[in-house]
Write a protein that holds these residues in place. Structure first.
Motif, PDB file in Angstrom:
ATOM      1  N   LEU A  76       0.820  -1.045  -0.059  1.00 46.93           N
ATOM      2  CA  LEU A  76       0.126  -0.023  -0.124  1.00 46.93           C
ATOM      3  C   LEU A  76       0.795   1.226  -0.150  1.00 46.93           C
ATOM      4  CD1 LEU A  76      -2.819  -0.791   2.421  1.00 46.93           C
ATOM      5  CD2 LEU A  76      -2.850  -0.599  -0.091  1.00 46.93           C
ATOM      6  N   VAL A  77       1.885   1.258   0.913  1.00 51.56           N
ATOM      7  CA  VAL A  77       2.809   2.474   1.104  1.00 51.56           C
ATOM      8  C   VAL A  77       3.776   2.572  -0.369  1.00 51.56           C
ATOM      9  CG1 VAL A  77       4.660   3.479   2.347  1.00 51.56           C
ATOM     10  CG2 VAL A  77       2.593   2.657   3.457  1.00 51.56           C
ATOM     11  N   GLY A  78       4.374   1.520  -0.524  1.00 47.78           N
ATOM     12  CA  GLY A  78       5.266   1.471  -1.786  1.00 47.78           C
ATOM     13  C   GLY A  78       4.819   1.646  -3.099  1.00 47.78           C
ATOM     14  N   VAL A  79       3.788   1.043  -3.558  1.00 47.84           N
ATOM     15  CA  VAL A  79       3.084   0.967  -4.786  1.00 47.84           C
ATOM     16  C   VAL A  79       2.037   2.079  -4.909  1.00 47.84           C
ATOM     17  CG1 VAL A  79       2.050  -0.352  -6.554  1.00 47.84           C
ATOM     18  CG2 VAL A  79       3.920  -1.385  -5.115  1.00 47.84           C
ATOM     19  N   VAL A  80       1.016   1.877  -4.008  1.00 48.01           N
ATOM     20  CA  VAL A  80       0.082   2.882  -4.095  1.00 48.01           C
ATOM     21  C   VAL A  80       0.160   4.162  -3.717  1.00 48.01           C
ATOM     22  CG1 VAL A  80      -2.561   3.041  -3.352  1.00 48.01           C
ATOM     23  CG2 VAL A  80      -1.651   0.953  -3.480  1.00 48.01           C
ATOM     24  N   ILE A  81       0.852   4.314  -2.532  1.00 53.55           N
ATOM     25  CA  ILE A  81       1.248   5.817  -2.357  1.00 53.55           C
ATOM     26  C   ILE A  81       2.536   6.291  -2.738  1.00 53.55           C
ATOM     27  CG2 ILE A  81       1.428   7.189  -0.280  1.00 53.55           C
ATOM     28  CD1 ILE A  81      -0.183   5.369   1.355  1.00 53.55           C
ATOM     29  N   ILE A  82       3.591   5.830  -2.799  1.00 50.51           N
ATOM     30  CA  ILE A  82       4.866   6.573  -3.188  1.00 50.51           C
ATOM     31  C   ILE A  82       4.928   6.236  -4.486  1.00 50.51           C
ATOM     32  CG2 ILE A  82       7.332   6.182  -3.196  1.00 50.51           C
ATOM     33  CD1 ILE A  82       6.930   5.331  -0.135  1.00 50.51           C
ATOM     34  N   GLY A  83       4.570   5.297  -5.145  1.00 45.12           N
ATOM     35  CA  GLY A  83       4.674   4.888  -6.510  1.00 45.12           C
ATOM     36  C   GLY A  83       5.534   3.626  -7.203  1.00 45.12           C
ATOM     37  N   VAL A  84       5.880   3.111  -6.353  1.00 46.22           N
ATOM     38  CA  VAL A  84       7.139   2.053  -6.936  1.00 46.22           C
ATOM     39  C   VAL A  84       6.425   1.298  -7.844  1.00 46.22           C
ATOM     40  CG1 VAL A  84       8.594   0.182  -6.114  1.00 46.22           C
ATOM     41  CG2 VAL A  84       8.396   2.193  -4.600  1.00 46.22           C
ATOM     42  N   ASP A  85       7.237   0.720  -8.812  1.00 41.53           N
ATOM     43  CA  ASP A  85       6.550  -0.023 -10.116  1.00 41.53           C
ATOM     44  C   ASP A  85       6.148  -1.222  -9.106  1.00 41.53           C
ATOM     45  OD1 ASP A  85       6.428  -0.538 -12.873  1.00 41.53           O
ATOM     46  OD2 ASP A  85       7.366  -2.396 -12.312  1.00 41.53           O
ATOM     47  N   GLU A  86       4.766  -1.609  -9.825  1.00 43.61           N
ATOM     48  CA  GLU A  86       3.963  -2.777  -9.012  1.00 43.61           C
ATOM     49  C   GLU A  86       4.581  -4.045  -9.532  1.00 43.61           C
ATOM     50  OE1 GLU A  86      -0.366  -4.706  -8.423  1.00 43.61           O
ATOM     51  OE2 GLU A  86      -0.016  -2.869  -9.859  1.00 43.61           O
ATOM     52  N   GLY A  87       5.081  -4.162 -10.786  1.00 41.89           N
ATOM     53  CA  GLY A  87       5.587  -5.494 -11.223  1.00 41.89           C
ATOM     54  C   GLY A  87       6.988  -5.699 -10.550  1.00 41.89           C
ATOM     55  N   ALA A  88       8.019  -4.483 -10.539  1.00 40.97           N
ATOM     56  CA  ALA A  88       9.142  -4.951  -9.878  1.00 40.97           C
ATOM     57  C   ALA A  88       9.115  -5.146  -8.177  1.00 40.97           C
ATOM     58  CB  ALA A  88      10.005  -3.465  -9.940  1.00 40.97           C
ATOM     59  N   PHE A  89       8.172  -4.623  -7.744  1.00 41.23           N
ATOM     60  CA  PHE A  89       7.753  -4.756  -6.227  1.00 41.23           C
ATOM     61  C   PHE A  89       7.591  -6.254  -6.128  1.00 41.23           C
ATOM     62  CE2 PHE A  89       5.029  -5.305  -2.533  1.00 41.23           C
ATOM     63  CZ  PHE A  89       5.806  -4.530  -1.580  1.00 41.23           C
ATOM     64  N   TRP A  90       6.547  -6.965  -6.975  1.00 46.85           N
ATOM     65  CA  TRP A  90       6.273  -8.460  -6.660  1.00 46.85           C
ATOM     66  C   TRP A  90       7.275  -9.330  -7.359  1.00 46.85           C
ATOM     67  CZ3 TRP A  90       3.122  -8.908  -2.844  1.00 46.85           C
ATOM     68  CH2 TRP A  90       2.005  -8.064  -2.775  1.00 46.85           C
ATOM     69  N   SER A  91       7.884  -8.950  -8.512  1.00 40.76           N
ATOM     70  CA  SER A  91       8.737  -9.893  -9.330  1.00 40.76           C
ATOM     71  C   SER A  91      10.095 -10.074  -8.491  1.00 40.76           C
ATOM     72  CB  SER A  91       9.016  -9.499 -10.707  1.00 40.76           C
ATOM     73  OG  SER A  91       9.449  -8.361 -10.622  1.00 40.76           O
ATOM     74  N   GLN A  92      10.544  -9.041  -7.999  1.00 38.79           N
ATOM     75  CA  GLN A  92      11.672  -9.223  -7.333  1.00 38.79           C
ATOM     76  C   GLN A  92      11.622  -9.828  -6.023  1.00 38.79           C
ATOM     77  OE1 GLN A  92      14.632  -5.988  -7.033  1.00 38.79           O
ATOM     78  NE2 GLN A  92      13.992  -5.081  -8.802  1.00 38.79           N
ATOM     79  N   MET A  93      10.438  -9.558  -5.279  1.00 41.76           N
ATOM     80  CA  MET A  93      10.065 -10.276  -4.061  1.00 41.76           C
ATOM     81  C   MET A  93      10.052 -11.884  -4.281  1.00 41.76           C
ATOM     82  SD  MET A  93       6.449 -10.025  -1.589  1.00 41.76           S
ATOM     83  CE  MET A  93       6.712  -8.379  -1.456  1.00 41.76           C
ATOM     84  N   GLN A  94       9.295 -12.152  -5.394  1.00 41.33           N
ATOM     85  CA  GLN A  94       9.365 -13.691  -5.732  1.00 41.33           C
ATOM     86  C   GLN A  94      10.612 -14.100  -6.185  1.00 41.33           C
ATOM     87  OE1 GLN A  94       6.770 -14.032  -9.111  1.00 41.33           O
ATOM     88  NE2 GLN A  94       6.682 -16.269  -8.883  1.00 41.33           N
TER      89      GLN A  94
END
Length: 264
Positions: free
Chosen positions: A172-190
């Motif tokens: 919520l904070v990183g992607v929705v509020i700050i604007g980090v790329d959603e694909g990078a957020f989930w793919s790098q985590m995976q």
């Protein structure tokens, strides 16, 4: 003066060792009554509801805000090095490896552990445990063992929910509020989070914390003096001892799991 101090230190040390030995015998007695606890499955399920389901609100809300704060602080550090796309890795590994089991364990000790101690202590103060013994009912099998296994089963589930809600808060904070790329957020985590080295070790930690906290809670309640002051002191000791034990065990388990050959 010095001799009196040494005598007091010796008395405290001997008393602590004696109490530790009594706790070890009590643990063996609880394990010996495990079949009886699962034969009375409705009692164990009731304790899972009491220890686990009723703790969901504080676990989920705390996990959400811990994840949000972690994302805010992590992004502030990562952006300085141009690594803000790795925010998902930071949030996930921090929660799964450390914050999830530890903070969930501390919350579990504060909410469920203190309640278990107070409940058993009040049963002892009102002579309900003595009444069971008079009726040839073993209070360890009827009262202690179901509460112990209810806490042991609940703790890993609560830690997993804490970590999941924390990752959602970081999203919520990183992607929705700050604007980090959603694909990078989930793919790098995976790609970075490993089931064996990260998730499984976090689960092992939560199981160890669950056994420790619940054992301390039932032992302090069963051993509490049968007075209002005694129950109050036992409840306080449960929270303090459990918190210190969680932090100490976390260091030991982290040193064994995430250093040397196990580190990535």
């Amino acid at each position: 003066m010095l001799s009196a101090t040494l005598r007091r230190c010796g008395a405290v040390t001997i008393g602590s060792i004696t109490r530790l030995g009594y706790a070890a015998r009590f643990f063996v007695a609880v394990l010996a009554n495990t079949p009886a606890a699962f034969r009375r499955l409705h009692l164990t399920l009731r304790e899972i509801y009491f220890s686990g389901v009723l703790s969901l609100v504080i676990i989920l809300v705390s996990g959400l805000f811990v994840g949000m704060v972690l994302a805010l602080q992590g992004y502030d550090v990562l952006i300085r090095y141009g690594a803000d796309q790795s925010l998902g890795i930071l949030v996930a590994l921090s929660l799964v490896r450390e914050l999830g089991p530890v903070v969930a364990g501390l919350l579990f000790a504060s909410r469920a552990g203190s309640a278990i101690t107070a409940e058993i202590g009040l049963m002892k103060a009102t002579e309900q445990l003595s009444a069971m013994e008079m009726m040839a009912v073993d209070p360890v099998a009827r009262v202690v063992a179901p509460r112990f296994w209810g806490g042991v089963i609940s703790m890993p589930l609560l830690a997993a929910l804490f970590s999941a809600m924390g990752i959602f808060g970081g999203y919520l904070v990183g992607v929705v509020i700050i604007g980090v790329d959603e694909g990078a957020f989930w793919s790098q985590m995976q790609a970075a989070v490993d089931v064996r080295n990260d998730i499984l070790n976090g689960v092992i930690k939560s199981v160890v914390f669950g056994v420790t906290v619940t054992l301390i809670a039932v032992f302090e309640g069963y051993d509490a003096p049968p007075t209002a002051e005694g129950v109050s002191g036992a409840t306080t000791r449960t929270v303090v001892t459990s918190s210190l034990a969680i932090l100490a065990l976390d260091f030991v388990l982290t040193a064994l799991m995430f250093t040397g050959g196990n580190a990535q």
